[in-house]
Design an enzyme around this catalytic site. Structure first.
Site, PDB file in Angstrom:
ATOM      1  N   GLY A  69       0.691  -1.764  -0.187  1.00  9.92           N
ATOM      2  CA  GLY A  69       0.142   0.127   0.123  1.00  9.92           C
ATOM      3  C   GLY A  69       0.894   1.366   0.311  1.00  9.92           C
ATOM      4  O   GLY A  69       0.211   2.203   0.701  1.00  9.92           O
ATOM      5  N   GLY A 102      -0.420   5.307  -1.030  1.00 11.01           N
ATOM      6  CA  GLY A 102      -1.444   6.676  -0.594  1.00 11.01           C
ATOM      7  C   GLY A 102      -0.599   7.370   0.003  1.00 11.01           C
ATOM      8  O   GLY A 102       0.723   7.954   0.290  1.00 11.01           O
ATOM      9  N   GLN A 103      -1.170   8.300   0.729  1.00 13.49           N
ATOM     10  CA  GLN A 103      -1.179   9.268   1.411  1.00 13.49           C
ATOM     11  C   GLN A 103       0.244   9.074   2.239  1.00 13.49           C
ATOM     12  O   GLN A 103       1.489   9.773   2.488  1.00 13.49           O
ATOM     13  CB  GLN A 103      -1.873  10.126   2.226  1.00 13.49           C
ATOM     14  CG  GLN A 103      -1.174  11.108   2.952  1.00 13.49           C
ATOM     15  CD  GLN A 103      -2.663  11.621   4.373  1.00 13.49           C
ATOM     16  OE1 GLN A 103      -3.348  10.700   4.203  1.00 13.49           O
ATOM     17  NE2 GLN A 103      -2.477  12.998   4.437  1.00 13.49           N
ATOM     18  N   ASP A 112       2.129  -1.557  -4.158  1.00 18.10           N
ATOM     19  CA  ASP A 112       0.478  -1.602  -4.368  1.00 18.10           C
ATOM     20  C   ASP A 112      -0.377  -2.126  -5.043  1.00 18.10           C
ATOM     21  O   ASP A 112       0.741  -3.271  -5.929  1.00 18.10           O
ATOM     22  CB  ASP A 112       0.503  -0.123  -4.209  1.00 18.10           C
ATOM     23  CG  ASP A 112      -0.452   0.280  -3.468  1.00 18.10           C
ATOM     24  OD1 ASP A 112      -1.391   0.006  -3.997  1.00 18.10           O
ATOM     25  OD2 ASP A 112      -0.291   1.334  -2.787  1.00 18.10           O
ATOM     26  N   ILE A 113      -1.460  -1.886  -5.413  1.00 18.92           N
ATOM     27  CA  ILE A 113      -2.188  -3.052  -6.452  1.00 18.92           C
ATOM     28  C   ILE A 113      -1.928  -2.609  -8.063  1.00 18.92           C
ATOM     29  O   ILE A 113      -2.609  -3.034  -8.641  1.00 18.92           O
ATOM     30  CB  ILE A 113      -3.567  -2.467  -5.994  1.00 18.92           C
ATOM     31  CG1 ILE A 113      -4.197  -3.269  -6.723  1.00 18.92           C
ATOM     32  CG2 ILE A 113      -3.908  -0.866  -5.943  1.00 18.92           C
ATOM     33  CD1 ILE A 113      -5.670  -4.264  -6.749  1.00 18.92           C
ATOM     34  N   ASP A 163      -1.855  -7.001  -5.378  1.00 19.55           N
ATOM     35  CA  ASP A 163      -3.234  -6.950  -4.418  1.00 19.55           C
ATOM     36  C   ASP A 163      -2.939  -7.771  -2.849  1.00 19.55           C
ATOM     37  O   ASP A 163      -3.102  -9.159  -3.430  1.00 19.55           O
ATOM     38  CB  ASP A 163      -4.066  -7.519  -5.369  1.00 19.55           C
ATOM     39  CG  ASP A 163      -5.677  -7.427  -4.708  1.00 19.55           C
ATOM     40  OD1 ASP A 163      -5.925  -6.991  -3.768  1.00 19.55           O
ATOM     41  OD2 ASP A 163      -7.031  -7.524  -5.290  1.00 19.55           O
ATOM     42  N   TYR A 172     -15.443   1.899   8.443  1.00 16.38           N
ATOM     43  CA  TYR A 172     -14.128   1.252   8.384  1.00 16.38           C
ATOM     44  C   TYR A 172     -13.672   1.532   9.968  1.00 16.38           C
ATOM     45  O   TYR A 172     -12.365   0.613  10.539  1.00 16.38           O
ATOM     46  CB  TYR A 172     -13.733   2.635   7.744  1.00 16.38           C
ATOM     47  CG  TYR A 172     -12.506   2.940   8.571  1.00 16.38           C
ATOM     48  CD1 TYR A 172     -10.978   2.492   7.619  1.00 16.38           C
ATOM     49  CD2 TYR A 172     -11.689   4.124   9.617  1.00 16.38           C
ATOM     50  CE1 TYR A 172     -10.045   3.155   7.475  1.00 16.38           C
ATOM     51  CE2 TYR A 172     -10.219   4.576   9.503  1.00 16.38           C
ATOM     52  CZ  TYR A 172      -9.206   4.450   8.607  1.00 16.38           C
ATOM     53  OH  TYR A 172      -8.162   4.749   8.759  1.00 16.38           O
ATOM     54  N   LYS A 232     -11.450  -1.764  11.366  1.00 24.61           N
ATOM     55  CA  LYS A 232      -9.854  -1.141  12.338  1.00 24.61           C
ATOM     56  C   LYS A 232      -9.719  -1.480  14.361  1.00 24.61           C
ATOM     57  O   LYS A 232      -8.968  -2.457  14.530  1.00 24.61           O
ATOM     58  CB  LYS A 232     -10.212   0.351  12.162  1.00 24.61           C
ATOM     59  CG  LYS A 232      -9.049   1.220  10.894  1.00 24.61           C
ATOM     60  CD  LYS A 232      -8.130   0.129  10.669  1.00 24.61           C
ATOM     61  CE  LYS A 232      -7.279   0.816   9.147  1.00 24.61           C
ATOM     62  NZ  LYS A 232      -5.897   0.021   9.119  1.00 24.61           N
ATOM     63  N   ILE A 266      -4.175  13.038   8.759  1.00 22.28           N
ATOM     64  CA  ILE A 266      -2.729  13.132   8.499  1.00 22.28           C
ATOM     65  C   ILE A 266      -3.285  13.691   7.740  1.00 22.28           C
ATOM     66  O   ILE A 266      -3.192  13.993   6.427  1.00 22.28           O
ATOM     67  CB  ILE A 266      -2.157  12.052   7.793  1.00 22.28           C
ATOM     68  CG1 ILE A 266      -2.049  10.339   9.173  1.00 22.28           C
ATOM     69  CG2 ILE A 266      -0.374  11.799   7.653  1.00 22.28           C
ATOM     70  CD1 ILE A 266      -1.670  11.197  10.279  1.00 22.28           C
TER      71      ILE A 266
END
Length: 323
Positions: A9, A12-13, A35-36, A52, A142, A146, A172
């Site tokens: 991943g 991402g950010q 990443d995907i 994936d 979400y 988590k 973030i």
């Protein structure tokens, strides 16, 4: 022993900037990003693999190829996007974690990092200075995923001895990478709109206080946690962590100190407001401060100044014109 680190991943950010920090620390070729999809701007300093996290066969080949000593699992579907695709969010956030933990056991990975979120708290959690241990009744997929992930991580540590480390990230804020569909993303969008258009329509109300963390602090906190001795860590679910809490109105005031003509309006009935209303206004991160000496460095004014300074340069370089 030489470290070999896989980030899953990485586009991402957080992953974008974590990869830079880890490659600076351990060397480019020792950090495998994945990443995907291919990254928009490839980093030639180290390898990238398309993966994936739900494809366990491909994931197995990735672990076989690189034999990682550390794994950072950042692939996730965030809060606002998750409400649009709840089954996919659950599958990615929970089954992706299980796939990585199982392979980490099989391949003898020494340390795993997996991020949780303040979304694990819910409408009956204390709003102010939300403690490490309290009522947790999330009502978004979400947050539910988590919270399930936290229990899974603690279980794998207690049952199998796997060294998993985690942070409950607040919002973030970063100028380098685009946000990924979270409820706190207004605190990034607002800077882009202030510089480009001088005005911003916020999807949260003026007085919605949420805990936030500047990216520099988030990366430093993550690496500090991962460097801490295992016997210093007494939380194996996920550590509360925070930088500064503020409202959209407070952030707008800070921006106006730099861009006096900036204006802000507030949208009504945005579904992200209902999500934010169940989250903490501020976080108590005493355990992180005591266990691994956590201390944020960026206050609200620091964040505003740094965001605007860097975004001006970024937008100038992209558009070929000054602001």
């Amino acid at each position: 022993m030489e470290e070999r680190i896989i980030i899953i991943g990485s586009n991402g950010q957080i992953g974008t900037e974590l990869a830079i920090a880890l490659r600076a620390k351990f060397g480019g070729k020792q950090v495998i990003t994945s990443d995907i999809r291919e990254p928009q701007v490839p980093d030639p300093s180290g390898p990238f693999e398309t993966i994936d996290v739900l494809d366990k066969k491909s994931l197995h080949l990735l672990f076989t190829k690189y034999r990682p000593t550390q794994v950072y699992l950042l692939a996730a579907m965030l809060s606002a996007t998750g409400e649009k695709y709840p089954r996919q969010a659950w599958d990615l956030n929970v089954n992706g974690l299980l796939n990585v933990l199982d392979l980490s056991l099989e391949y003898g990975v020494s340390k795993v990092f997996w991020p949780s979120s303040i979304a694990v708290f819910g409408p009956h959690s204390p709003k102010m200075n939300t403690p490490q241990y309290t009522v947790m009744d999330p009502n978004t997929v979400y947050g539910i995923s988590k919270l399930a992930g936290e229990r899974i991580c603690e279980y794998y540590h207690g049952r199998y001895g796997l060294d998993i480390r985690s942070i409950r990230y607040p919002g973030i804020i970063s100028w380098k990478a685009a946000p990924g569909g979270g409820t706190t993303d207004y605190a990034i969008h607002i800077f882009h709109e202030a510089l480009k258009n001088g005005t911003y329509s916020c999807f949260l109300s003026a007085d919605t206080a949420l805990p936030m963390l500047y990216m520099d602090d988030a990366i430093r906190g993550t690496l500090t946690l991962m460097d801490a001795p295992a016997d210093a860590l007494h939380i194996r679910s996920s550590y509360n962590l925070t930088g500064v809490s503020f409202t959209p109105a407070m952030l707008a005031d800070e921006i106006r100190n730099i861009i006096p003509e900036f204006t802000i309006t507030y949208a009504e009935n945005d579904p992200r407001q209902a999500i934010a209303d169940t989250w903490p206004n501020s976080i108590d991160d005493t355990e992180a401060r005591e266990d691994w000496d956590w201390q944020p460095r960026f206050a609200l004014t620091d964040i505003a100044v740094d965001m605007i300074t860097n975004l001006k340069e970024k937008i100038h370089s992209e558009d070929g014109k000054s602001i």
